[in-house]
Write a protein that holds these residues in place. Sequence first.
Motif, PDB file in Angstrom:
ATOM      1  N   ALA A   1       0.841  -1.201   0.000  1.00  0.00           N
ATOM      2  CA  ALA A   1       0.000   0.000   0.000  1.00  0.00           C
ATOM      3  C   ALA A   1       0.872   1.246   0.000  1.00  0.00           C
ATOM      4  N   VAL A   2       0.501   2.214  -0.833  1.00  0.00           N
ATOM      5  CA  VAL A   2       1.214   3.483  -0.918  1.00  0.00           C
ATOM      6  C   VAL A   2       0.213   4.614  -0.640  1.00  0.00           C
ATOM      7  N   VAL A   3       0.580   5.525   0.254  1.00  0.00           N
ATOM      8  CA  VAL A   3      -0.227   6.727   0.501  1.00  0.00           C
ATOM      9  C   VAL A   3       0.664   7.931   0.237  1.00  0.00           C
ATOM     10  N   THR A   4       0.335   8.692  -0.805  1.00  0.00           N
ATOM     11  CA  THR A   4       1.196   9.807  -1.207  1.00  0.00           C
ATOM     12  C   THR A   4       1.109  10.971  -0.231  1.00  0.00           C
ATOM     13  N   ASN A   5      -0.084  11.310   0.215  1.00  0.00           N
ATOM     14  CA  ASN A   5      -0.312  12.416   1.143  1.00  0.00           C
ATOM     15  C   ASN A   5      -1.791  12.438   1.481  1.00  0.00           C
ATOM     16  N   VAL A   6      -2.148  13.122   2.552  1.00  0.00           N
ATOM     17  CA  VAL A   6      -3.553  13.347   2.901  1.00  0.00           C
ATOM     18  C   VAL A   6      -3.686  14.807   3.338  1.00  0.00           C
ATOM     19  N   VAL A   7      -4.409  15.589   2.554  1.00  0.00           N
ATOM     20  CA  VAL A   7      -4.652  17.003   2.852  1.00  0.00           C
ATOM     21  C   VAL A   7      -6.135  17.265   2.672  1.00  0.00           C
ATOM     22  N   PRO A   8      -6.664  18.380   3.199  1.00  0.00           N
ATOM     23  CA  PRO A   8      -8.115  18.614   3.137  1.00  0.00           C
ATOM     24  C   PRO A   8      -8.671  18.545   1.722  1.00  0.00           C
ATOM     25  N   HIS A   9      -9.673  17.704   1.544  1.00  0.00           N
ATOM     26  CA  HIS A   9     -10.314  17.502   0.247  1.00  0.00           C
ATOM     27  C   HIS A   9     -11.512  16.578   0.482  1.00  0.00           C
ATOM     28  N   HIS A  10     -12.531  16.688  -0.338  1.00  0.00           N
ATOM     29  CA  HIS A  10     -13.711  15.817  -0.237  1.00  0.00           C
ATOM     30  C   HIS A  10     -14.331  15.861   1.163  1.00  0.00           C
ATOM     31  N   LEU A  11     -14.183  16.981   1.865  1.00  0.00           N
ATOM     32  CA  LEU A  11     -14.722  17.030   3.224  1.00  0.00           C
ATOM     33  C   LEU A  11     -16.239  17.033   3.218  1.00  0.00           C
ATOM     34  N   ASP A  12     -16.851  17.433   2.095  1.00  0.00           N
ATOM     35  CA  ASP A  12     -18.308  17.349   2.003  1.00  0.00           C
ATOM     36  C   ASP A  12     -18.769  15.897   1.985  1.00  0.00           C
ATOM     37  N   ASP A  13     -17.921  14.993   1.526  1.00  0.00           N
ATOM     38  CA  ASP A  13     -18.252  13.564   1.541  1.00  0.00           C
ATOM     39  C   ASP A  13     -18.147  12.968   2.943  1.00  0.00           C
ATOM     40  N   HIS A  14     -17.172  13.431   3.715  1.00  0.00           N
ATOM     41  CA  HIS A  14     -16.804  12.733   4.952  1.00  0.00           C
ATOM     42  C   HIS A  14     -17.134  13.513   6.227  1.00  0.00           C
ATOM     43  N   GLY A  15     -17.398  14.788   6.110  1.00  0.00           N
ATOM     44  CA  GLY A  15     -17.829  15.560   7.273  1.00  0.00           C
ATOM     45  C   GLY A  15     -16.721  16.227   8.051  1.00  0.00           C
ATOM     46  N   SER A  16     -15.524  15.668   8.030  1.00  0.00           N
ATOM     47  CA  SER A  16     -14.402  16.263   8.762  1.00  0.00           C
ATOM     48  C   SER A  16     -13.098  15.745   8.180  1.00  0.00           C
ATOM     49  N   MET A  17     -12.026  16.466   8.485  1.00  0.00           N
ATOM     50  CA  MET A  17     -10.707  16.035   8.042  1.00  0.00           C
ATOM     51  C   MET A  17     -10.326  14.711   8.706  1.00  0.00           C
ATOM     52  N   GLU A  18     -10.702  14.544   9.962  1.00  0.00           N
ATOM     53  CA  GLU A  18     -10.368  13.319  10.673  1.00  0.00           C
ATOM     54  C   GLU A  18     -11.051  12.111  10.032  1.00  0.00           C
ATOM     55  N   ALA A  19     -12.313  12.283   9.629  1.00  0.00           N
ATOM     56  CA  ALA A  19     -13.046  11.187   8.994  1.00  0.00           C
ATOM     57  C   ALA A  19     -12.446  10.861   7.627  1.00  0.00           C
ATOM     58  N   TYR A  20     -12.063  11.905   6.883  1.00  0.00           N
ATOM     59  CA  TYR A  20     -11.444  11.687   5.569  1.00  0.00           C
ATOM     60  C   TYR A  20     -10.131  10.917   5.719  1.00  0.00           C
ATOM     61  N   ALA A  21      -9.289  11.326   6.683  1.00  0.00           N
ATOM     62  CA  ALA A  21      -8.015  10.634   6.901  1.00  0.00           C
ATOM     63  C   ALA A  21      -8.246   9.188   7.327  1.00  0.00           C
ATOM     64  N   GLU A  22      -9.301   8.954   8.097  1.00  0.00           N
ATOM     65  CA  GLU A  22      -9.598   7.588   8.541  1.00  0.00           C
ATOM     66  C   GLU A  22     -10.001   6.702   7.363  1.00  0.00           C
ATOM     67  N   VAL A  23     -10.738   7.270   6.400  1.00  0.00           N
ATOM     68  CA  VAL A  23     -11.078   6.509   5.196  1.00  0.00           C
ATOM     69  C   VAL A  23      -9.807   6.166   4.427  1.00  0.00           C
ATOM     70  N   LYS A  24      -8.904   7.126   4.292  1.00  0.00           N
ATOM     71  CA  LYS A  24      -7.652   6.846   3.595  1.00  0.00           C
ATOM     72  C   LYS A  24      -6.849   5.740   4.288  1.00  0.00           C
ATOM     73  N   ARG A  25      -6.974   5.672   5.609  1.00  0.00           N
ATOM     74  CA  ARG A  25      -6.227   4.664   6.370  1.00  0.00           C
ATOM     75  C   ARG A  25      -6.698   3.250   6.054  1.00  0.00           C
ATOM     76  N   THR A  26      -7.865   3.121   5.408  1.00  0.00           N
ATOM     77  CA  THR A  26      -8.368   1.795   5.038  1.00  0.00           C
ATOM     78  C   THR A  26      -7.361   1.019   4.202  1.00  0.00           C
ATOM     79  N   ILE A  27      -6.559   1.723   3.424  1.00  0.00           N
ATOM     80  CA  ILE A  27      -5.633   1.031   2.533  1.00  0.00           C
ATOM     81  C   ILE A  27      -4.568   0.249   3.301  1.00  0.00           C
ATOM     82  N   VAL A  28      -4.326   0.596   4.569  1.00  0.00           N
ATOM     83  CA  VAL A  28      -3.385  -0.171   5.395  1.00  0.00           C
ATOM     84  C   VAL A  28      -4.076  -0.876   6.558  1.00  0.00           C
ATOM     85  N   ARG A  29      -5.354  -0.578   6.794  1.00  0.00           N
ATOM     86  CA  ARG A  29      -6.039  -1.079   7.999  1.00  0.00           C
ATOM     87  C   ARG A  29      -6.051  -2.604   8.071  1.00  0.00           C
ATOM     88  N   HIS A  30      -6.235  -3.278   6.933  1.00  0.00           N
ATOM     89  CA  HIS A  30      -6.401  -4.731   6.932  1.00  0.00           C
ATOM     90  C   HIS A  30      -5.107  -5.467   6.576  1.00  0.00           C
TER      91      HIS A  30
END
Length: 531
Positions: free
Chosen positions: A211-240
Amino acid sequence: MRPMSKDRMPEHLRGKNVHVVGLSGTEGSTVVDFLVGRGATSLVAHDFLSRQVFPENFRRHHQWLPEGAQEEAIRRILACPIAYRFGDDYLKDILTADVIFATQAWFRYPQNAPLREAQRAGIPFSSMTHLFFETCPCPILGVTGTNGKFTTAVLIEQMLRRAGHPVVFSGNDRTHVPMLYRLDEITPRHWLVLEISNRQLIGLPYSPRLAVVTNVVPHHLDDHGSMEAYAEVKRTIVRHQGPDDLAVLNFDNPHTRVMGETCRSRVHYFSRTQRVAWGACVEDGQIVIVDGDRREPIVLVADLRVPGAHTVENALAASVAAHLAGAPADAIRGALREFRGLPYRLHLAAEADAVRYYEDSLATNPSAAAAGIRAMDRPVVLIAGGVRRDATPDDFLPMVEALAAGRVRGVLLIGATGPVLEAALRRWPGGNPPPVHRCRTLEAAVDVAQTLVHPGDAVLLSPGCESFDLFRDYRHRGDRFRELVEGRARTPGGAEDAGGTEHSGSAEDPRTAACGEDSPLTLPSPPAGEG
């Protein structure tokens, strides 16, 4: 697009009542093709549009198919032995489903409220991305991140290919063939390189082998509600991931650095600003792969053909990932030295007489254009403008600030926003803005650019606007720019031969020349996907 080979149905779908949402999109049609090809007996396909307009929307979402193949695919999809729910029947009986395959952005649309009800009722949701992980016979190398994921994934693919490794690449836009259509050619010896978006990661119960994560910066916050929630979704790529898996994370980005602290996999960092123990970094102006005490110099940063800090970060991430996937240093080095960027994304379109011509047509808003401008490491002639509804000079101040921070030979304005951009440039910090030329066409702007550049300079198309006044879309604009610079870059005095080009200096401001006044324009509504 050809019918998929008949292989056995994934066990968890066998005998289930499966509903697929979004038949005219790439995801929905691919899932239907896959399931029908494996003998699905109870399948319902839904599309919000009517059956009559289905073909038009299908063509728009299947740009990876040649025109003739699109028509054949439409006929085949509409002749499947399944139930259809078009238009007013959209999502009818959805609560009877055993499994629902939903598109990655389904939650953004109010007409999908019944899907939320199904989710609350506990009906399992799946997706095309789920099927990638459930059916792929080889290890998956997944790349995500707010910025740079597509470029990084392409670089990794090129490095592995140069190394002689069998590799399949699948991107996340309308120009790439979904992996499910390539299952027949994938063996356990392959690597599948996937670009994975944040929406594909929502609810995904799998992580890739690497898994590669290039960066996580504020974006798509309307989808996720907060920066913390967006970063948590990105973390899925390493979660499992497990202890035998690998993660490549950006040490310079706080959100990705924190991901590494909770990973169960083996973490390798990349950093543009400091040294790392395992991964890749910049040392003495060189990209270096680091394995503990062992250091492998790869390439000088100055030798990269696309400028900018983001280019260095993409190169670092790709180098670590390709190295971990088995590519030797020579293959990584060769791919980086030859890489000219990707079309529409700060791409080195041509180089002639020591002048570089960069095409950045995907910069359809001022912030994106400002990033392209800031990436320039040499004096630049900027070509900008197009369509931006209700534009004001304030909108373009990020571009003005980026220009003022660099070295500018001139600014060439095209399209309906030319006068607004010109007004923004009059707010140049400290006064004394660069020469401004207002041009009728992109063709005229390219010719004028050749009269302004010096050896060692760059000409940059980074419009900061949408394209619909003069072009079909940003791709058409970028393709035309590449045609012009490839064909005219070596033509001396091109501006003198540009038909319809006038140079009438302004008496009030001698810095402003005009390449003809803009014509009154009737602006079409932009199609989805640009802007």
